[in-house]
Design a protein around this motif. Structure first.
Motif, short mmCIF file in Angstrom:
data_model
loop_
_atom_site.label_atom_id
_atom_site.label_comp_id
_atom_site.label_asym_id
_atom_site.label_seq_id
_atom_site.Cartn_x
_atom_site.Cartn_y
_atom_site.Cartn_z
N SER A 217 75.82 -12.14 -29.10
CA SER A 217 77.20 -12.66 -29.09
C SER A 217 77.54 -13.23 -27.72
CB SER A 217 78.19 -11.56 -29.46
OG SER A 217 78.11 -10.48 -28.56
N ARG A 218 78.31 -14.28 -27.75
CA ARG A 218 78.76 -14.93 -26.51
C ARG A 218 80.26 -15.18 -26.63
NH1 ARG A 218 79.23 -20.31 -25.48
NH2 ARG A 218 78.04 -20.77 -27.36
N ARG A 219 81.01 -14.67 -25.66
CA ARG A 219 82.46 -14.82 -25.74
C ARG A 219 82.85 -16.27 -25.56
NH1 ARG A 219 87.11 -11.48 -22.32
NH2 ARG A 219 88.91 -12.51 -23.32
N ARG A 220 83.80 -16.71 -26.37
CA ARG A 220 84.29 -18.08 -26.32
C ARG A 220 85.74 -18.12 -25.86
NH1 ARG A 220 82.31 -22.03 -29.86
NH2 ARG A 220 84.28 -23.07 -29.30
N ARG A 221 86.08 -19.13 -25.11
CA ARG A 221 87.49 -19.32 -24.76
C ARG A 221 88.23 -19.69 -26.03
NH1 ARG A 221 88.17 -23.34 -19.79
NH2 ARG A 221 90.34 -22.68 -20.18
N PHE A 222 89.35 -19.02 -26.25
CA PHE A 222 90.05 -19.22 -27.51
C PHE A 222 91.55 -19.10 -27.30
CE2 PHE A 222 91.98 -17.49 -31.40
CZ PHE A 222 91.62 -18.47 -32.32
N LYS A 223 92.26 -20.07 -27.84
CA LYS A 223 93.72 -20.05 -27.79
C LYS A 223 94.23 -20.82 -29.00
CE LYS A 223 97.70 -21.18 -24.85
NZ LYS A 223 98.14 -21.81 -23.58
N ALA A 224 95.11 -20.19 -29.76
CA ALA A 224 95.65 -20.84 -30.94
C ALA A 224 97.07 -20.36 -31.19
CB ALA A 224 94.77 -20.55 -32.16
N LYS A 225 97.87 -21.21 -31.77
CA LYS A 225 99.25 -20.88 -32.07
C LYS A 225 99.32 -19.77 -33.11
CE LYS A 225 103.62 -22.99 -33.49
NZ LYS A 225 104.29 -24.26 -33.94
N GLY A 226 100.17 -18.79 -32.86
CA GLY A 226 100.35 -17.71 -33.81
C GLY A 226 99.30 -16.62 -33.75
N VAL A 227 98.43 -16.67 -32.74
CA VAL A 227 97.36 -15.68 -32.60
C VAL A 227 97.64 -14.83 -31.35
CG1 VAL A 227 94.89 -15.35 -32.18
CG2 VAL A 227 95.67 -17.13 -33.75
N PRO A 228 97.49 -13.52 -31.42
CA PRO A 228 97.74 -12.67 -30.24
C PRO A 228 96.91 -13.11 -29.04
CG PRO A 228 97.47 -11.33 -32.21
CD PRO A 228 97.10 -12.73 -32.60
N ARG A 229 97.52 -13.09 -27.86
CA ARG A 229 96.82 -13.53 -26.66
C ARG A 229 95.61 -12.67 -26.34
NH1 ARG A 229 101.15 -15.20 -21.92
NH2 ARG A 229 102.02 -17.05 -22.96
N GLU A 230 95.70 -11.38 -26.71
CA GLU A 230 94.61 -10.48 -26.36
C GLU A 230 93.40 -10.59 -27.29
OE1 GLU A 230 97.62 -8.19 -28.92
OE2 GLU A 230 97.63 -9.67 -27.29
N LEU A 231 93.51 -11.40 -28.34
CA LEU A 231 92.39 -11.54 -29.27
C LEU A 231 91.19 -12.18 -28.57
CD1 LEU A 231 91.69 -11.35 -32.43
CD2 LEU A 231 91.95 -13.84 -32.36
N GLU A 232 90.02 -11.58 -28.74
CA GLU A 232 88.78 -12.12 -28.19
C GLU A 232 87.92 -12.67 -29.32
OE1 GLU A 232 86.90 -9.04 -25.95
OE2 GLU A 232 88.45 -9.02 -24.40
N VAL A 233 87.28 -13.78 -29.05
CA VAL A 233 86.47 -14.46 -30.07
C VAL A 233 85.06 -14.68 -29.53
CG1 VAL A 233 86.18 -16.63 -31.34
CG2 VAL A 233 88.43 -15.55 -31.19
N TYR A 234 84.08 -14.47 -30.41
CA TYR A 234 82.66 -14.57 -30.01
C TYR A 234 81.89 -15.48 -30.96
CZ TYR A 234 83.77 -10.41 -27.24
OH TYR A 234 84.34 -9.53 -26.36
N ALA A 235 81.00 -16.25 -30.36
CA ALA A 235 80.00 -16.97 -31.15
C ALA A 235 78.86 -16.00 -31.41
CB ALA A 235 79.49 -18.20 -30.41
N VAL A 236 78.49 -15.85 -32.67
CA VAL A 236 77.53 -14.81 -33.05
C VAL A 236 76.35 -15.41 -33.79
CG1 VAL A 236 77.22 -12.74 -34.48
CG2 VAL A 236 79.32 -13.04 -33.17
N VAL A 237 75.14 -14.96 -33.41
CA VAL A 237 73.91 -15.35 -34.13
C VAL A 237 73.07 -14.09 -34.33
CG1 VAL A 237 73.86 -17.71 -33.27
CG2 VAL A 237 72.72 -15.91 -31.98
#
Length: 242
Positions: A217-237
């Motif tokens: 897994s590799r953490r991705r920068r992520f920001k979207a409207k209506g999504v909690p700021r603390e949410l972390e998103v990962y690219a996974v293989v």
């Protein structure tokens, strides 16, 4: 009878009819009908079969009738939500005929539905060039998403190779009729929107619910409207240590 069962036109018609049938939401525990559907789906999967399509359609109807008789869950249900869609599909579709577009969508839907069901998930709805599905197991959801991405990338329609992207988020969506609603559904859709062609993005909630040792897994920068700021998103293989 064998020739009729494998007739291309008849198989296509049976498959299209099954796609119009309602699909029941996943049950908290494995159902006998789910196991039967998996056995039917895995029976000579390389050979088209009208009987197989009709059998799977009958199971869909049975599960839906049972779900409606017993009532729908109106309280939040722990689940992992999957969204997929095709990257660059709209641009390609503008330059080809309706027949090619329908062939592509039918093939993509077939691949996606097959892997979702094989991994214990349930298709909630088709979204034009995408799909929404739910799983009770985060690991199975990740596996299904990767298999769908790989399966779709192997398709070719008149020289065009489609590319799928997918996003997963685990939470407690609310089941309403044949659909799921809630903040967690919106988060899963936003995560999928941020993925690139052939990429799977998952929220930290999904990664924590799965066997993380099976994936890189590799953490991705992520920001979207209506999504909690603390949410972390990962690219996974998947890891292929073996």
């Amino acid at each position: 009878m064998a020739r009729s069962d494998a007739n291309t036109g008849a198989v296509r018609a049976a498959r299209a009819a099954r796609g119009l049938l309602p699909t029941a939401q996943p049950a908290p525990a494995g159902r006998a009908s789910d196991r039967l559907a998996r056995l039917i789906n895995e029976s000579r999967p390389d050979q088209p079969s009208v009987v197989r399509e009709l059998g799977l359609g009958a199971i869909q109807v049975w599960q839906t009738l049972l779900a409606r008789r017993g009532g729908r869950h109106q309280t939040p249900v722990p689940a992992t939500i999957l969204f997929t869609d095709l990257v660059g599909f709209s641009t390609w579709a503008l330059d080809v005929g309706d027949e090619q577009v329908l062939r592509l969508l039918a093939s993509v839907n077939e691949v996606t539905e097959s892997v979702v069901r094989a991994r214990g998930g349930s298709i909630v709805k088709q979204l034009g060039d995408g799909t929404m599905a739910v799983f009770l197991d985060g690991t199975e959801a990740i596996e299904a998403a990767h298999e769908a991405i790989c399966g779709v990338s192997a398709l070719t329609i008149d020289g065009y190779r489609p590319q799928l992207r997918a996003g997963l988020h685990t939470g407690t969506p609310r089941s309403v009729g044949d659909d799921f609603i809630g903040v967690d559904v919106n988060i899963a859709a936003r995560v999928a929107d941020a993925a690139g062609a052939g990429e799977l993005l998952v929220s930290d909630a999904t990664l924590h619910s799965a066997d993380a040792s099976r994936y890189s897994s590799r953490r991705r920068r992520f920001k979207a409207k209506g999504v909690p700021r603390e949410l972390e998103v990962y690219a996974v293989v998947p890891r292929y240590d073996d």
